[in-house]
Design an enzyme around this catalytic site. Structure first.
Site, PDB file in Angstrom:
ATOM      1  N   GLU A   1      34.428  36.461  40.903  1.00 22.94           N
ATOM      2  CA  GLU A   1      35.242  35.784  39.867  1.00 22.94           C
ATOM      3  C   GLU A   1      34.574  34.472  39.449  1.00 22.94           C
ATOM      4  O   GLU A   1      35.242  33.451  39.273  1.00 22.94           O
ATOM      5  CB  GLU A   1      36.656  35.483  40.399  1.00 22.94           C
ATOM      6  CG  GLU A   1      37.386  36.685  40.959  1.00 22.94           C
ATOM      7  CD  GLU A   1      38.816  36.398  41.422  1.00 22.94           C
ATOM      8  OE1 GLU A   1      39.361  35.319  41.119  1.00 22.94           O
ATOM      9  OE2 GLU A   1      39.393  37.268  42.085  1.00 22.94           O
TER      10      GLU A   1
ATOM     11  N   GLU B   1      42.873  37.300  49.116  1.00 20.31           N
ATOM     12  CA  GLU B   1      43.283  35.967  49.591  1.00 20.31           C
ATOM     13  C   GLU B   1      44.206  35.999  50.812  1.00 20.31           C
ATOM     14  O   GLU B   1      45.320  35.464  50.784  1.00 20.31           O
ATOM     15  CB  GLU B   1      43.950  35.200  48.434  1.00 20.31           C
ATOM     16  CG  GLU B   1      43.045  35.103  47.215  1.00 20.31           C
ATOM     17  CD  GLU B   1      43.708  34.462  45.994  1.00 20.31           C
ATOM     18  OE1 GLU B   1      44.871  34.044  46.099  1.00 20.31           O
ATOM     19  OE2 GLU B   1      43.044  34.394  44.947  1.00 20.31           O
TER      20      GLU B   1
HETATM   21  O1  9MR Z   1      42.543  35.891  35.585  1.00 17.56           O
HETATM   22  C1  9MR Z   1      43.872  35.801  36.027  1.00 17.56           C
HETATM   23  C2  9MR Z   1      44.664  34.966  35.058  1.00 17.56           C
HETATM   24  O2  9MR Z   1      44.691  35.587  33.806  1.00 17.56           O
HETATM   25  C3  9MR Z   1      46.060  34.775  35.594  1.00 17.56           C
HETATM   26  O3  9MR Z   1      46.762  33.883  34.769  1.00 17.56           O
HETATM   27  C4  9MR Z   1      46.018  34.258  37.013  1.00 17.56           C
HETATM   28  C5  9MR Z   1      47.397  34.119  37.583  1.00 17.56           C
HETATM   29  O4  9MR Z   1      47.357  33.957  38.970  1.00 17.56           O
HETATM   30  O5  9MR Z   1      45.265  35.142  37.807  1.00 17.56           O
HETATM   31  C6  9MR Z   1      43.948  35.142  37.384  1.00 17.56           C
HETATM   32  O6  9MR Z   1      43.088  35.689  38.288  1.00 17.56           O
HETATM   33  C7  9MR Z   1      43.143  35.212  39.626  1.00 17.56           C
HETATM   34  C8  9MR Z   1      42.670  36.331  40.481  1.00 17.56           C
HETATM   35  O7  9MR Z   1      43.531  37.430  40.297  1.00 17.56           O
HETATM   36  C9  9MR Z   1      42.593  35.946  41.929  1.00 17.56           C
HETATM   37  N1  9MR Z   1      41.807  34.767  42.113  1.00 17.56           N
HETATM   38  C10 9MR Z   1      42.240  33.645  41.331  1.00 17.56           C
HETATM   39  C11 9MR Z   1      42.255  33.994  39.864  1.00 17.56           C
HETATM   40  C12 9MR Z   1      42.667  32.797  39.055  1.00 17.56           C
HETATM   41  O8  9MR Z   1      43.990  32.445  39.301  1.00 17.56           O
END
Ligand code: 9MR
Length: 353
Positions: free
Chosen positions: A272, A165
């Site tokens: 994702e 990001e």
């Molecule tokens: O899957 C992740 C979730 O368990 C966390 O709470 C969250 C916190 O930011 O991060 C999630 O994964 C993220 C990923 O690392 C990057 N793209 C966005 C995802 C959703 O926030």
């Protein structure tokens, strides 16, 4: 079949035989008697289907949930969703923790699953000490972090999301400690460090809201072009693909977005995927979600250098969506009782149709 196989064969000199077997065939082969699943359907196209999975999450001890992840017909790749982030691995400077990823790696290898490492340099889930690093020390801090974390798993991961990001939605660089200290060059610093730490992992930049044309998408394409032309060690672009029902891009739009990178010789992946629905999802919504899942997977299938699709989990019971988007949920392929939803069939049809 061709690009992923070639890419994986190229790893043969670098990894142990057993791992190569796992990488090439995911430890098994598709045979007529095998039940069709989301991964076997992908594998028949030379791609993978995977999911987020993290031993740090409560579901690791939920046997009914883990049965979904154990199912090798449905899963061929795992992304460690939280436990490899900076706040988990280096909460205090130069003191490293690997408890959860060290559980994931043998589990994945036992199943013949690929592993996607996520993520080395990201503005979020970053301990506050990183913000206090002097500008002149930031490159060293990035290099030390990456050399430790990526170095620990060298030769064992299919890919790393090296930078996650980097852009704001308006296409400007995100203001974070890395960019503030080093400007755009932090990306190259991170990629070079990852290549030195793990000579075989595919090195990715991973981003969201780049699945349709716009300022952010243009910024990422410009960055990819400049890195490729400078000879930086970048192999892939990850499309996070957090969609909202009714707003999921068409297959045609996604293909054209993916091809902006494959035309540069980079591979791409959906990293994702989830498609959230405003509560409470009706059966018409779930049918629409099936179509949208199918459309996304079909876009990956249509692009030779799209190596696979990873969903942001298997079951709505453990999705990140309702916490972040209250009033939305039902974003994944299995419901809260671990029953298959129409979206599951959408994934298979995306590979098969
Ligand atoms: O899957 C992740 C979730 O368990 C966390 O709470 C969250 C916190 O930011 O991060 C999630 O994964 C993220 C990923 O690392 C990057 N793209 C966005 C995802 C959703 O926030």
């Amino acid at each position: 079949m061709f690009p992923l196989t070639v890419a994986l064969v190229a790893l043969i000199p670098f990894v142990q035989f057993g791992q190569v077997q796992g990488r090439l065939t995911h430890g098994r082969s598709v045979v007529a008697s095998r039940a069709t699943g989301m991964h076997t359907a992908a594998d028949a196209q030379g791609r993978y289907f995977g999911t987020f999975c993290d031993p740090g999450s409560t579901y690791w001890n939920d046997a009914d949930f883990m049965a979904l992840v154990d199912n090798e017909a449905d899963v061929g790749s795992l992304t460690v969703s939280n436990s490899l982030k900076w706040d988990a691995t280096e909460a205090s400077q130069d003191s490293f923790t690997y408890t959860n990823p060290d559980k994931l790696v043998p589990y994945a290898q036992e199943h013949g699953y690929l592993i996607r490492g996520h993520t080395l340099v990201w503005h979020s889930q970053l301990p506050s000490w990183v913000s206090d690093v002097d500008d002149s020390s930031m490159a060293d801090v990035i290099e030390n972090h990456i050399s430790n974390v990526a170095g620990r798993y060298a030769g064992q991961f299919y890919a790393w999301d090296v930078v996650n990001e980097p852009f704001a939605d308006d296409g400007s660089w995100r203001s974070d400690p890395f960019h503030n200290a080093l400007g755009d060059s932090y990306v190259t610093v991170a990629l070079n460090a990852a290549r030195a730490a793990d000579p075989t992992a595919k090195l990715y930049i991973n981003e969201y809201n780049v699945e349709t044309p716009g300022a952010k998408s243009s910024a990422l394409v410009a960055l990819a072009k400049s890195l490729v032309s400078a000879g930086a060690p970048l192999q892939g672009i990850g499309f996070q693909s957090h969609f909202v029902l009714g707003d999921t891009p068409s297959t045609e739009t996604l293909v054209s977005q993916l091809e902006q990178y494959t035309s540069l010789g980079l591979e791409v992946a959906i990293t994702e995927l989830d498609i959230r629905i405003e509560d409470t999802a009706s059966s018409a919504d779930l049918a629409q979600q099936q179509t949208e899942y199918q459309n996304v997977v079909a876009a990956c299938k249509a692009v030779d250098l799209c190596v696979g699709v990873t969903a942001a989990g298997m079951s709505d019971k453990y999705s990140w969506v309702p916490d972040t988007f209250p009033g939305y949920g039902s974003a994944l392929m299995f419901d809260e009782s671990f029953e298959k939803k129409p979206a599951y069939t959408g994934v298979i049809d995306g590979w098969d149709a």
